[in-house]
Design a protein around this motif. Structure first.
Motif, PDB file in Angstrom:
ATOM      1  N   MET A  99       6.759 -13.001  21.111  1.00 37.78           N
ATOM      2  CA  MET A  99       7.849 -12.379  19.940  1.00 37.78           C
ATOM      3  C   MET A  99       7.717 -11.011  20.124  1.00 37.78           C
ATOM      4  O   MET A  99       7.103 -10.203  20.341  1.00 37.78           O
ATOM      5  N   THR A 100       9.023 -10.402  20.240  1.00 34.38           N
ATOM      6  CA  THR A 100       9.402  -8.986  20.116  1.00 34.38           C
ATOM      7  C   THR A 100       9.440  -8.467  18.783  1.00 34.38           C
ATOM      8  O   THR A 100       9.197  -9.371  17.627  1.00 34.38           O
ATOM      9  N   TYR A 101       9.520  -7.406  18.734  1.00 38.30           N
ATOM     10  CA  TYR A 101       9.578  -6.482  17.607  1.00 38.30           C
ATOM     11  C   TYR A 101      10.429  -6.788  16.858  1.00 38.30           C
ATOM     12  O   TYR A 101      10.589  -7.076  15.557  1.00 38.30           O
ATOM     13  N   ASP A 102      11.796  -7.028  17.480  1.00 36.69           N
ATOM     14  CA  ASP A 102      13.139  -7.452  16.592  1.00 36.69           C
ATOM     15  C   ASP A 102      12.849  -8.901  15.911  1.00 36.69           C
ATOM     16  O   ASP A 102      13.146  -8.967  14.701  1.00 36.69           O
ATOM     17  N   GLU A 103      12.192  -9.555  16.783  1.00 45.11           N
ATOM     18  CA  GLU A 103      11.996 -11.108  16.231  1.00 45.11           C
ATOM     19  C   GLU A 103      10.966 -10.953  15.114  1.00 45.11           C
ATOM     20  O   GLU A 103      11.130 -11.765  13.881  1.00 45.11           O
ATOM     21  N   LEU A 104      10.072 -10.365  15.054  1.00 47.94           N
ATOM     22  CA  LEU A 104       8.917 -10.151  14.089  1.00 47.94           C
ATOM     23  C   LEU A 104       9.758  -9.336  12.669  1.00 47.94           C
ATOM     24  O   LEU A 104       9.507 -10.129  11.867  1.00 47.94           O
ATOM     25  N   ILE A 105      10.308  -8.424  12.952  1.00 47.35           N
ATOM     26  CA  ILE A 105      11.279  -7.876  11.747  1.00 47.35           C
ATOM     27  C   ILE A 105      12.012  -8.701  11.195  1.00 47.35           C
ATOM     28  O   ILE A 105      12.454  -9.105   9.898  1.00 47.35           O
ATOM     29  N   GLU A 106      12.708  -9.502  11.900  1.00 45.82           N
ATOM     30  CA  GLU A 106      13.999 -10.440  11.418  1.00 45.82           C
ATOM     31  C   GLU A 106      13.129 -11.562  10.625  1.00 45.82           C
ATOM     32  O   GLU A 106      13.679 -12.054   9.723  1.00 45.82           O
ATOM     33  N   ARG A 107      12.151 -11.824  11.067  1.00 41.59           N
ATOM     34  CA  ARG A 107      11.179 -13.014  10.242  1.00 41.59           C
ATOM     35  C   ARG A 107      10.321 -12.568   9.226  1.00 41.59           C
ATOM     36  O   ARG A 107       9.547 -13.313   8.655  1.00 41.59           O
ATOM     37  N   LEU A 108      10.044 -11.350   9.036  1.00 46.05           N
ATOM     38  CA  LEU A 108       9.476 -10.553   7.955  1.00 46.05           C
ATOM     39  C   LEU A 108       9.796 -11.172   6.777  1.00 46.05           C
ATOM     40  O   LEU A 108      10.865 -11.397   6.207  1.00 46.05           O
ATOM     41  N   ASP A 109       8.564 -11.736   6.112  1.00 42.89           N
ATOM     42  CA  ASP A 109       8.982 -12.190   4.632  1.00 42.89           C
ATOM     43  C   ASP A 109       9.309 -11.160   3.732  1.00 42.89           C
ATOM     44  O   ASP A 109       8.753  -9.743   3.673  1.00 42.89           O
ATOM     45  N   PRO A 110      10.122 -11.448   2.731  1.00 40.75           N
ATOM     46  CA  PRO A 110      10.909 -10.399   1.756  1.00 40.75           C
ATOM     47  C   PRO A 110       9.566  -9.757   0.969  1.00 40.75           C
ATOM     48  O   PRO A 110       9.556  -8.536   0.534  1.00 40.75           O
ATOM     49  N   ALA A 111       8.491 -10.629   0.569  1.00 43.21           N
ATOM     50  CA  ALA A 111       7.301 -10.018  -0.207  1.00 43.21           C
ATOM     51  C   ALA A 111       6.631  -9.047   0.618  1.00 43.21           C
ATOM     52  O   ALA A 111       6.140  -8.206   0.152  1.00 43.21           O
ATOM     53  N   VAL A 112       6.397  -9.206   2.197  1.00 46.59           N
ATOM     54  CA  VAL A 112       5.664  -8.134   2.865  1.00 46.59           C
ATOM     55  C   VAL A 112       6.662  -6.749   2.768  1.00 46.59           C
ATOM     56  O   VAL A 112       5.927  -5.758   2.811  1.00 46.59           O
ATOM     57  N   TYR A 113       7.896  -7.110   3.079  1.00 47.70           N
ATOM     58  CA  TYR A 113       8.693  -6.037   3.090  1.00 47.70           C
ATOM     59  C   TYR A 113       8.654  -5.351   1.722  1.00 47.70           C
ATOM     60  O   TYR A 113       8.457  -3.735   1.779  1.00 47.70           O
ATOM     61  N   GLN A 114       8.609  -5.708   0.527  1.00 45.16           N
ATOM     62  CA  GLN A 114       8.532  -5.263  -0.640  1.00 45.16           C
ATOM     63  C   GLN A 114       7.080  -4.517  -0.541  1.00 45.16           C
ATOM     64  O   GLN A 114       7.015  -3.250  -1.283  1.00 45.16           O
ATOM     65  N   SER A 115       6.011  -4.971  -0.122  1.00 44.54           N
ATOM     66  CA  SER A 115       4.623  -4.628  -0.180  1.00 44.54           C
ATOM     67  C   SER A 115       4.683  -3.229   0.728  1.00 44.54           C
ATOM     68  O   SER A 115       3.928  -2.158   0.539  1.00 44.54           O
ATOM     69  N   LEU A 116       5.349  -3.401   1.857  1.00 40.77           N
ATOM     70  CA  LEU A 116       5.199  -2.131   2.828  1.00 40.77           C
ATOM     71  C   LEU A 116       6.131  -1.029   2.011  1.00 40.77           C
ATOM     72  O   LEU A 116       5.617   0.240   2.206  1.00 40.77           O
ATOM     73  N   LYS A 117       7.224  -1.211   1.513  1.00 42.15           N
ATOM     74  CA  LYS A 117       8.078  -0.294   0.515  1.00 42.15           C
ATOM     75  C   LYS A 117       6.828   0.411  -0.260  1.00 42.15           C
ATOM     76  O   LYS A 117       6.958   1.659  -0.628  1.00 42.15           O
ATOM     77  N   LYS A 118       6.255  -0.469  -1.220  1.00 42.18           N
ATOM     78  CA  LYS A 118       5.321  -0.056  -2.280  1.00 42.18           C
ATOM     79  C   LYS A 118       4.296   1.088  -1.585  1.00 42.18           C
ATOM     80  O   LYS A 118       3.845   1.875  -2.210  1.00 42.18           O
TER      81      LYS A 118
END
Length: 86
Positions: A1-20
């Motif tokens: 899995m590439t970095y782009d694929e990983l980010i593309e499949r990233l769960d929205p909850a994880v994205y929000q957690s990273l932002k926080k």
């Protein structure tokens, strides 16, 4: 899995957690986030926002420059306030 694929499949909850975590400077469990971790999280969040077409107003670092009102230092005549440096 590439970095782009990983980010593309990233769960929205994880994205929000990273932002926080970036915003507060700590992980959800209370541990401090290191400068290196913050940089990695910021890169992932910015990449996620680009891939998922997050509206500009909702992106990390967005500044509304069209907002009415401003502050007392804003001028419309092209001048700017004097800064006094010690």
């Amino acid at each position: 899995m590439t970095y782009d694929e990983l980010i593309e499949r990233l769960d929205p909850a994880v994205y929000q957690s990273l932002k926080k975590a970036i915003e507060l400077g700590k992980w959800p469990d209370g541990r401090a986030i290191s400068p290196e971790q913050r940089a990695i999280c910021m890169e992932a969040v910015l990449h996620y926002e680009g891939l998922h077409n997050i509206p500009e107003q909702e992106r990390v670092g967005y500044i509304d420059r069209k907002k009415a009102g401003g502050d007392a230092c804003d001028t419309d005549d092209g001048t700017s306030p004097i800064r006094i440096l010690n």
